[in-house]
Write an enzyme that holds these catalytic residues in place. Structure first.
Site, PDB file in Angstrom:
ATOM      1  N   GLU A 193      19.266  14.255  32.533  1.00 17.16           N
ATOM      2  CA  GLU A 193      20.717  14.351  32.364  1.00 17.16           C
ATOM      3  C   GLU A 193      21.093  13.410  31.326  1.00 17.16           C
ATOM      4  OE1 GLU A 193      22.395  12.943  36.040  1.00 17.16           O
ATOM      5  OE2 GLU A 193      24.661  13.774  35.551  1.00 17.16           O
TER       6      GLU A 193
ATOM      7  N   GLU B  94      23.307  18.293  33.329  1.00 15.64           N
ATOM      8  CA  GLU B  94      21.923  17.990  33.843  1.00 15.64           C
ATOM      9  C   GLU B  94      21.111  19.370  34.562  1.00 15.64           C
ATOM     10  OE1 GLU B  94      22.679  15.858  37.668  1.00 15.64           O
ATOM     11  OE2 GLU B  94      24.769  16.311  37.533  1.00 15.64           O
TER      12      GLU B  94
ATOM     13  N   HIS C 202      28.780  18.224  35.639  1.00 20.71           N
ATOM     14  CA  HIS C 202      30.154  18.014  35.886  1.00 20.71           C
ATOM     15  C   HIS C 202      30.937  17.201  34.846  1.00 20.71           C
ATOM     16  CE1 HIS C 202      28.592  13.933  37.194  1.00 20.71           C
ATOM     17  NE2 HIS C 202      27.600  14.475  37.376  1.00 20.71           N
TER      18      HIS C 202
ATOM     19  N   HIS D 288      32.849  13.728  39.724  1.00 16.73           N
ATOM     20  CA  HIS D 288      32.867  15.049  39.936  1.00 16.73           C
ATOM     21  C   HIS D 288      34.354  15.592  39.761  1.00 16.73           C
ATOM     22  CE1 HIS D 288      28.457  15.814  41.003  1.00 16.73           C
ATOM     23  NE2 HIS D 288      28.746  14.381  41.411  1.00 16.73           N
TER      24      HIS D 288
ATOM     25  N   ASP E  97      26.302   8.745  33.298  1.00 16.25           N
ATOM     26  CA  ASP E  97      25.576   9.313  34.350  1.00 16.25           C
ATOM     27  C   ASP E  97      24.442  10.016  33.626  1.00 16.25           C
ATOM     28  OD1 ASP E  97      24.452  10.855  36.639  1.00 16.25           O
ATOM     29  OD2 ASP E  97      26.329  12.006  36.881  1.00 16.25           O
TER      30      ASP E  97
ATOM     31  N   ASP F 163      18.008   9.148  39.093  1.00 15.45           N
ATOM     32  CA  ASP F 163      19.399   9.569  38.548  1.00 15.45           C
ATOM     33  C   ASP F 163      20.296   8.157  38.667  1.00 15.45           C
ATOM     34  OD1 ASP F 163      21.811  10.645  37.923  1.00 15.45           O
ATOM     35  OD2 ASP F 163      21.338  12.129  39.193  1.00 15.45           O
TER      36      ASP F 163
END
Ligand code: CO
Length: 298
Positions: A281, A190, A157, A165, A96, A85
């Site tokens: 993700e 994700e 998020h 976040h 992300d 990640d």
């Protein structure tokens, strides 16, 4: 969203996407987790971005929030199911992204495909006005159809500048969230899939941290390190590995900062029954009613 913000979101996304692919390709038997993390983060910086958080390398029942220390000699073992990640930011705008790979075996391809398929189903439906709970519903249905369960207490998020976040959570089940996706949002979706019950517990405190509040620190060296941490990482997550650049007693100072409540640590998240977890993700930019994947590799 102005042109500068758009450029940065897209650049951060494409660098994160490339860094994710590099990371996945470095998951080979005998390689240390620490060398993978350091190489991926170095790549992000070479490309003109900064890591938005330490590379998370989570193996088998560990779902998230593990990043190795520099002296960690752990290596990838055949059969490991590895989540990589990765986050990159450009001027605070974040990409992300995560993917899962199996080390030298093909026992968990269905599980790995389950989270990826759920992610792509979610991408298909997301646009201006999409109810957040409907995304969770789609993710859950897709993972169940693949023969696995979604991890119900992990979620994606919304992201804002220098805020990993921020705002909305994007569930992996149809919860009762009353919120809608809107134009100009940047969100990370994700899905996590598992062959277990689909609940993760907080394990022991990990070595990923963030600054939580200003506290007077009497110990001069620890206070100096806190200053460095604030200057270099701001409000974004950081790890012990990165603090080695500030001090040769980083671990010791971090313990003190934790005790004084200046920083907090993220717990390592593990599937409750020790079942295997996969993750996929992407970061999505919602524009003109539709969504664009920023972290697809170029
Ligand atoms: Co994320």
């Amino acid at each position: 969203m102005d042109e500068h913000a758009l450029d940065c979101v897209r650049k951060a996304g494409s660098i994160a996407g490339e860094a994710r692919e590099l990371g996945i390709n470095l998951v080979v038997p005998g390689k240390t987790l620490a060398s993978l993390a350091n190489e991926v983060e170095a790549y992000i910086m070479e490309k003109g971005a900064k890591p938005a958080f330490p590379v998370n390398i989570s193996i088998n029942e560990v779902a998230a929030h593990f990043s190795p220390n520099n002296d960690d000699k752990t290596v990838f073992e055949p059969g490991d199911v590895v989540k990589v990640d990765v986050g990159a930011h450009v001027d605070g705008y974040i990409g992300d992204t995560a993917a899962t790979v199996e080390v030298g075996s093909r026992n968990w391809q269905g599980l790995i495909e389950a989270s990826h398929r759920a992610l792509m189903m979610a991408v298909e439906m997301i646009g201006d006005g999409t109810p957040v709970r409907a995304i969770g519903g789609t993710v859950k249905r897709s993972i169940l159809e693949s023969g696995y369960r979604p991890v119900s207490n992990l979620h994606g998020h919304e992201m804002k500048r220098y805020n990993l976040h921020a705002g909305l959570s994007i569930p992996n089940i149809d919860d009762d969230t009353l919120a809608w996706i809107r134009n100009d949002m940047v969100i990370a979706v994700e899905p996590f899939a598992t062959n277990g019950n689909g609940v993760v517990n907080n394990g022991k405190p990990g070595n990923i941290y963030r600054v939580i509040r200003d506290r007077p620190i009497k110990d001069e060296k620890a206070a100096k390190m806190l200053e460095d941490i604030r200057q270099y990482f701001g409000t974004l997550p950081f790890c012990e590995r990165w603090c080695d650049a500030f001090s040769n007693e980083a671990a010791h100072h971090l313990k003190l900062l934790l005790r004084h409540g200046a920083i907090s640590s993220y717990s390592i998240l593990k599937e409750r029954n020790g079942a295997v977890v996969s993750q996929a993700e992407h970061t999505l930019l919602v524009r003109n009613g539709k969504c664009e994947i920023t972290t697809r590799k170029m």
